[in-house]
Design a protein around this motif. Structure first.
Motif, PDB file in Angstrom:
ATOM      1  N   TYR A  28      51.306  54.891  93.136  1.00 55.91           N
ATOM      2  CA  TYR A  28      51.468  55.142  94.567  1.00 55.91           C
ATOM      3  C   TYR A  28      52.746  55.948  94.805  1.00 55.91           C
ATOM      4  O   TYR A  28      53.781  55.433  95.228  1.00 55.91           O
ATOM      5  CB  TYR A  28      51.490  53.822  95.337  1.00 55.91           C
ATOM      6  CG  TYR A  28      50.112  53.246  95.615  1.00 55.91           C
ATOM      7  CD1 TYR A  28      48.969  53.817  95.068  1.00 55.91           C
ATOM      8  CD2 TYR A  28      49.943  52.136  96.428  1.00 55.91           C
ATOM      9  CE1 TYR A  28      47.714  53.302  95.316  1.00 55.91           C
ATOM     10  CE2 TYR A  28      48.684  51.609  96.698  1.00 55.91           C
ATOM     11  CZ  TYR A  28      47.573  52.202  96.133  1.00 55.91           C
ATOM     12  OH  TYR A  28      46.320  51.689  96.394  1.00 55.91           O
ATOM     13  N   ASN A  54      52.083  53.661 101.754  1.00 56.94           N
ATOM     14  CA  ASN A  54      52.320  53.217 100.385  1.00 56.94           C
ATOM     15  C   ASN A  54      52.793  54.354  99.482  1.00 56.94           C
ATOM     16  O   ASN A  54      52.804  54.218  98.258  1.00 56.94           O
ATOM     17  CB  ASN A  54      51.062  52.576  99.817  1.00 56.94           C
ATOM     18  CG  ASN A  54      50.912  51.126 100.228  1.00 56.94           C
ATOM     19  OD1 ASN A  54      51.346  50.214  99.534  1.00 56.94           O
ATOM     20  ND2 ASN A  54      50.312  50.903 101.395  1.00 56.94           N
ATOM     21  N   SER A 264      44.457  50.215  94.313  1.00 55.11           N
ATOM     22  CA  SER A 264      45.607  49.881  93.475  1.00 55.11           C
ATOM     23  C   SER A 264      45.180  49.269  92.138  1.00 55.11           C
ATOM     24  O   SER A 264      44.044  48.827  91.952  1.00 55.11           O
ATOM     25  CB  SER A 264      46.524  48.900  94.208  1.00 55.11           C
ATOM     26  OG  SER A 264      46.000  47.584  94.173  1.00 55.11           O
TER      27      SER A 264
END
Length: 285
Positions: A28, A54, A264
């Motif tokens: 990220y 993020n 993620s």
């Protein structure tokens, strides 16, 4: 109740930094790009802001240039660690889709694709306008496939992820939404195909929610209420939330946070699966 009044009462809350889920993920960073369709409003706007929150760079794709400018400005106003780069494109045009992917890849390393853009037409099957079905199919089913196809080489290289915005109507259906129901079921098939062919190098997942407080939903409430002979509050209570055990509509930023998690490394085993957050609509009675 007018559409404006419904929007005021049932429209989305504004996204602020404290409403964005932030996770620790080494990928990220602003060098990595997430292409998000439907980024100018509603759920696509929320996903774009949450991903930028993020640290990712977001290639926000839409035909609504004013809306793209607004969400870009909002990201800057919030001081998000990532940014949003507007990409104007018509998802019914294959050449626009290919160009949008190329533009996203030029911004940085294209690592994430969020297929979100959608629209709605409400009519019974016997009267459903073919041109509306064709448009919904093109934007909500054909475009996600073509975007996945165009982005595939980039995602293979980066170990990327494709997230598809599905719906509770990809599990159970309601009447007068045959096109919406059909394309959402098909999106789950696309998601599973991505997982099968990604072979662990590219992940695919879908997100299915109940009713979300988008401008599209809010503005449709007066017509929906009139067709049922109900008031707008009665429609929300009986129709929108009637089958849900959670008696409030979901906020767009809550959906955005699901994509933050799903993209993620914390969701590394979310592959071919659906993240169902429908308040119990499809699993209880």
């Amino acid at each position: 109740m007018s559409a404006a009044e419904a929007m005021e009462q049932y429209g989305p809350s504004e996204i602020t930094t404290d409403r964005i889920l932030t996770v620790e993920d080494p990928a990220y960073t602003d060098e990595n790009v997430a292409l998000v369709t439907g980024a100018a409003s509603g759920i696509g706007r929320a996903i774009s802001l949450c991903l930028a929150g993020n640290g990712l760079t977001v290639a926000g794709v839409d035909v609504d240039t004013d809306g793209l400018d607004e969400v870009t400005d909002r990201a800057e106003t919030l001081g998000l660690p990532g940014g949003i780069e507007p990409v104007e494109a018509d998802l019914t045009e294959e050449s626009d889709i290919e160009r949008a992917v190329e533009q996203a890849a030029d911004i940085g390393d294209l690592r994430y694709l969020a297929n979100v853009a959608g629209l709605q037409t409400i009519a019974p099957i016997a009267e459903f306008p073919t041109e509306k079905y064709d448009l919904m199919h093109d934007v909500m089913q054909r475009a996600p496939l073509l975007l996945s196809k165009a982005a595939w080489p980039h995602l293979e290289e980066s170990g990327g992820v494709i997230g598809n915005m599905c719906s509770v109507h990809g599990h159970i259906v309601t009447e007068d939404k045959v096109a919406y129901n059909t394309v959402k079921f098909a999106l789950r098939g696309l998601t599973q195909s991505i997982a099968a062919e990604g072979d662990g190098d590219i992940r695919g997942f879908s997100v299915s929610t109940g009713f979300v407080k988008t401008p599209l939903v809010a503005k449709q409430l007066p017509d929906s209420a009139e067709s049922r002979g109900l008031s707008v509050p009665e429609t929300v209570e009986q129709v929108i939330l009637g089958a849900s055990k959670v008696k409030r509509m979901m906020e767009p930023y809550e959906v955005g946070n699901l994509f933050v998690h799903g993209f993620s490394h914390h969701a590394s085993h979310l592959n071919g699966d659906d993240m169902t957050h429908d308040g119990g609509m499809s699993t209880t009675y």
